[in-house]
Write a protein that holds these residues in place. Structure first.
Motif, PDB file in Angstrom:
ATOM      1  N   ALA A  94       0.821  -1.151   0.163  1.00  0.00           N
ATOM      2  CA  ALA A  94       0.063  -0.076   0.028  1.00  0.00           C
ATOM      3  C   ALA A  94       0.666   1.339  -0.001  1.00  0.00           C
ATOM      4  O   ALA A  94       1.991   1.135   0.573  1.00  0.00           O
ATOM      5  CB  ALA A  94      -1.007  -0.236   1.213  1.00  0.00           C
ATOM      6  N   LEU A  95       0.298   2.351  -0.353  1.00  0.00           N
ATOM      7  CA  LEU A  95       0.766   3.444  -0.484  1.00  0.00           C
ATOM      8  C   LEU A  95       0.062   4.563  -0.059  1.00  0.00           C
ATOM      9  O   LEU A  95      -0.978   4.660  -0.366  1.00  0.00           O
ATOM     10  CB  LEU A  95       1.179   4.125  -2.203  1.00  0.00           C
ATOM     11  N   VAL A  96       0.539   5.539   0.968  1.00  0.00           N
ATOM     12  CA  VAL A  96      -0.273   6.574   1.452  1.00  0.00           C
ATOM     13  C   VAL A  96       0.535   7.733   0.985  1.00  0.00           C
ATOM     14  O   VAL A  96       1.410   8.070   1.416  1.00  0.00           O
ATOM     15  CB  VAL A  96      -0.522   6.474   3.099  1.00  0.00           C
ATOM     16  N   ASN A  97      -0.163   8.447  -0.004  1.00  0.00           N
ATOM     17  CA  ASN A  97       0.283   9.776  -0.825  1.00  0.00           C
ATOM     18  C   ASN A  97      -0.158  10.985   0.151  1.00  0.00           C
ATOM     19  O   ASN A  97      -1.108  11.570   0.033  1.00  0.00           O
ATOM     20  CB  ASN A  97      -0.261   9.902  -2.233  1.00  0.00           C
ATOM     21  N   ASN A  98       1.041  11.123   1.088  1.00  0.00           N
ATOM     22  CA  ASN A  98       0.514  12.099   2.174  1.00  0.00           C
ATOM     23  C   ASN A  98       1.171  13.268   2.027  1.00  0.00           C
ATOM     24  O   ASN A  98       0.958  14.481   2.284  1.00  0.00           O
ATOM     25  CB  ASN A  98       0.603  11.605   3.665  1.00  0.00           C
ATOM     26  N   ALA A  99       2.469  13.373   1.560  1.00  0.00           N
ATOM     27  CA  ALA A  99       3.186  14.573   1.331  1.00  0.00           C
ATOM     28  C   ALA A  99       2.772  15.678   0.522  1.00  0.00           C
ATOM     29  O   ALA A  99       2.134  15.442  -0.480  1.00  0.00           O
ATOM     30  CB  ALA A  99       4.904  14.073   0.803  1.00  0.00           C
ATOM     31  N   GLY A 100       3.148  16.916   1.018  1.00  0.00           N
ATOM     32  CA  GLY A 100       2.496  18.043   0.096  1.00  0.00           C
ATOM     33  C   GLY A 100       2.859  19.383   1.198  1.00  0.00           C
ATOM     34  O   GLY A 100       3.410  19.197   1.976  1.00  0.00           O
ATOM     35  N   GLY A 101       2.388  20.276   0.504  1.00  0.00           N
ATOM     36  CA  GLY A 101       2.344  21.698   1.312  1.00  0.00           C
ATOM     37  C   GLY A 101       2.229  22.671   0.391  1.00  0.00           C
ATOM     38  O   GLY A 101       2.408  22.738  -0.943  1.00  0.00           O
ATOM     39  N   GLN A 102       2.046  24.068   0.856  1.00  0.00           N
ATOM     40  CA  GLN A 102       1.774  25.156   0.077  1.00  0.00           C
ATOM     41  C   GLN A 102       1.832  26.550   1.124  1.00  0.00           C
ATOM     42  O   GLN A 102       2.337  26.427   2.157  1.00  0.00           O
ATOM     43  CB  GLN A 102       0.258  24.989  -0.364  1.00  0.00           C
ATOM     44  N   TYR A 103       1.677  27.415   0.466  1.00  0.00           N
ATOM     45  CA  TYR A 103       1.956  28.966   1.125  1.00  0.00           C
ATOM     46  C   TYR A 103       0.675  29.794   0.660  1.00  0.00           C
ATOM     47  O   TYR A 103       0.088  29.605  -0.094  1.00  0.00           O
ATOM     48  CB  TYR A 103       3.215  29.576   0.741  1.00  0.00           C
ATOM     49  N   LYS A 104       0.082  30.719   1.563  1.00  0.00           N
ATOM     50  CA  LYS A 104      -0.996  31.239   1.321  1.00  0.00           C
ATOM     51  C   LYS A 104      -0.630  32.669   0.553  1.00  0.00           C
ATOM     52  O   LYS A 104       0.284  33.251   0.824  1.00  0.00           O
ATOM     53  CB  LYS A 104      -1.708  31.843   2.624  1.00  0.00           C
ATOM     54  N   SER A 105      -1.399  32.793  -0.451  1.00  0.00           N
ATOM     55  CA  SER A 105      -1.271  33.994  -1.232  1.00  0.00           C
ATOM     56  C   SER A 105      -2.523  33.950  -2.447  1.00  0.00           C
ATOM     57  O   SER A 105      -3.005  32.847  -3.113  1.00  0.00           O
ATOM     58  CB  SER A 105      -0.188  33.622  -2.325  1.00  0.00           C
ATOM     59  N   PRO A 106      -2.917  35.347  -2.586  1.00  0.00           N
ATOM     60  CA  PRO A 106      -3.811  35.597  -3.658  1.00  0.00           C
ATOM     61  C   PRO A 106      -3.312  35.063  -5.060  1.00  0.00           C
ATOM     62  O   PRO A 106      -2.262  35.285  -5.191  1.00  0.00           O
ATOM     63  CB  PRO A 106      -4.231  37.109  -3.588  1.00  0.00           C
ATOM     64  N   LEU A 107      -4.281  34.815  -5.690  1.00  0.00           N
ATOM     65  CA  LEU A 107      -3.764  34.386  -7.193  1.00  0.00           C
ATOM     66  C   LEU A 107      -2.605  35.385  -7.999  1.00  0.00           C
ATOM     67  O   LEU A 107      -1.827  35.188  -8.595  1.00  0.00           O
ATOM     68  CB  LEU A 107      -5.006  33.918  -7.991  1.00  0.00           C
ATOM     69  N   LYS A 108      -3.025  36.613  -7.979  1.00  0.00           N
ATOM     70  CA  LYS A 108      -2.529  37.563  -8.658  1.00  0.00           C
ATOM     71  C   LYS A 108      -1.028  37.754  -8.313  1.00  0.00           C
ATOM     72  O   LYS A 108      -0.250  38.537  -9.007  1.00  0.00           O
ATOM     73  CB  LYS A 108      -3.258  38.968  -8.660  1.00  0.00           C
ATOM     74  N   ASP A 109      -0.871  37.338  -6.986  1.00  0.00           N
ATOM     75  CA  ASP A 109       0.663  37.467  -6.446  1.00  0.00           C
ATOM     76  C   ASP A 109       1.498  36.418  -6.615  1.00  0.00           C
ATOM     77  O   ASP A 109       2.730  36.287  -6.283  1.00  0.00           O
ATOM     78  CB  ASP A 109       0.554  37.880  -4.966  1.00  0.00           C
TER      79      ASP A 109
END
Length: 293
Positions: A94-109
């Motif tokens: 089995a694989l649990v694809n959990n890794a990820g991440g992001q940062y907050k920003s409005p689209l125009k920026d």
């Protein structure tokens, strides 16, 4: 006190499960529960120290675990990691694809480079992991995959790059479930809502104020979720009980996407949280808020 799983001990005896992003948060909790249930857990992530700490925790309680440094954004690293797991453990169930991440920003920026980086972290990397475990092992032996996405329904203002990636991962899950059914592989997604984990403490003070003051009032169940409530969902999707479930998405979000302002939300703590993870600690951001998790 060990992990308080609702599932039977020995459920995953003899199985090898990869959990990406297993060095903290939801991945750490999921790795603990799977190991508690008998799985040989291989956690991956970008920081060796974090992986070592979780492996040490699991082994101290009698579980079987190992850690491999792998940046899922690096295709060659993913290929090598999957090969290494097969060489060391002889299988990938089995694989649990959990890794990820992001940062907050409005689209125009958001720069194109920034947008692509988040998509690579939350979609392309997950695809690469899926493809490699399938081509290197599961196509001949079957298996189960769970992709962790997010509560991105109806759009995700402030997180447009991540919402696009997570939405892509949902349709990728549905496509893979269809294409890979012939190999005996089940592919599902799980979408967490607001979960009180260490991830809360990575945001700015402004965002923390949002968690404290605005997030809970729009959750029908009027609380944040726990890491173990996510892990329990993952375990179900990997278990024999879900043997007829594929191409589905399990929402674990307190009903948040369902509420659209047309019904007054009243009361507080409308359900008792499941707290199976014995090592869980509330995020610092919630201290003193009165919100129970």
């Amino acid at each position: 006190m060990p992990y308080q799983s609702i599932y039977a001990r020995g459920l995953f005896d003899g199985q090898t499960v990869i959990v990406t992003g297993g060095g903290s948060g939801l991945g750490r909790c999921t790795a603990h529960e799977l190991a508690h249930l008998g799985a040989n857990v291989v956690i991956t992530g970008r920081t060796q120290d974090k992986l070592d700490a979780v492996v040490k925790e699991i082994r101290a309680e009698g579980g079987t675990a190992s850690g491999l440094v792998c940046d899922i954004r690096d295709e060659l690293a993913v290929q090598a990691t999957v090969t290494s797991v097969i060489e060391q453990h002889g299988r990938i169930d089995a694989l649990v694809n959990n890794a990820g991440g992001q940062y907050k920003s409005p689209l125009k920026d958001i720069s194109t480079k920034g947008f692509e980086a988040v998509v690579r972290n939350n979609l392309t990397g997950g695809f690469t992991m899926m493809r490699e475990v399938v081509t290197q092992w599961m196509a001949e032996h079957g298996g189960a995959i769970v992709n962790i996405i997010a509560d991105m329904w109806h759009g995700w203002p402030g997180m447009g790059h991540s919402g696009a990636a997570r939405g892509g991962m949902l349709t990728l899950t549905e496509t893979a479930a269809c294409e890979w059914a012939e190999y005996g592989i089940r592919v599902n997604a799980l979408a967490p809502g607001g979960i009180a984990s260490s991830g809360f403490d990575t945001y700015s003070e402004e965002d923390r104020a949002y968690f404290r003051e605005q997030a809970v009032p729009v959750i029908p169940l009027r609380r944040f979720g726990t890491e173990s409530e996510i892990s329990a969902g993952v375990v179900y999707l990997l278990s024999p009980a879900a043997s007829y479930v594929t191409g589905s998405c399990l929402r674990v979000d307190g009903g948040t996407p369902t509420w659209r302002g047309g019904w007054p939300l009243q009361g507080s703590d409308n359900t008792e949280a499941f707290r199976g993870f014995h090592l869980a600690k509330p995020p610092v951001v919630l201290e003193g808020t009165g919100y129970s998790v």
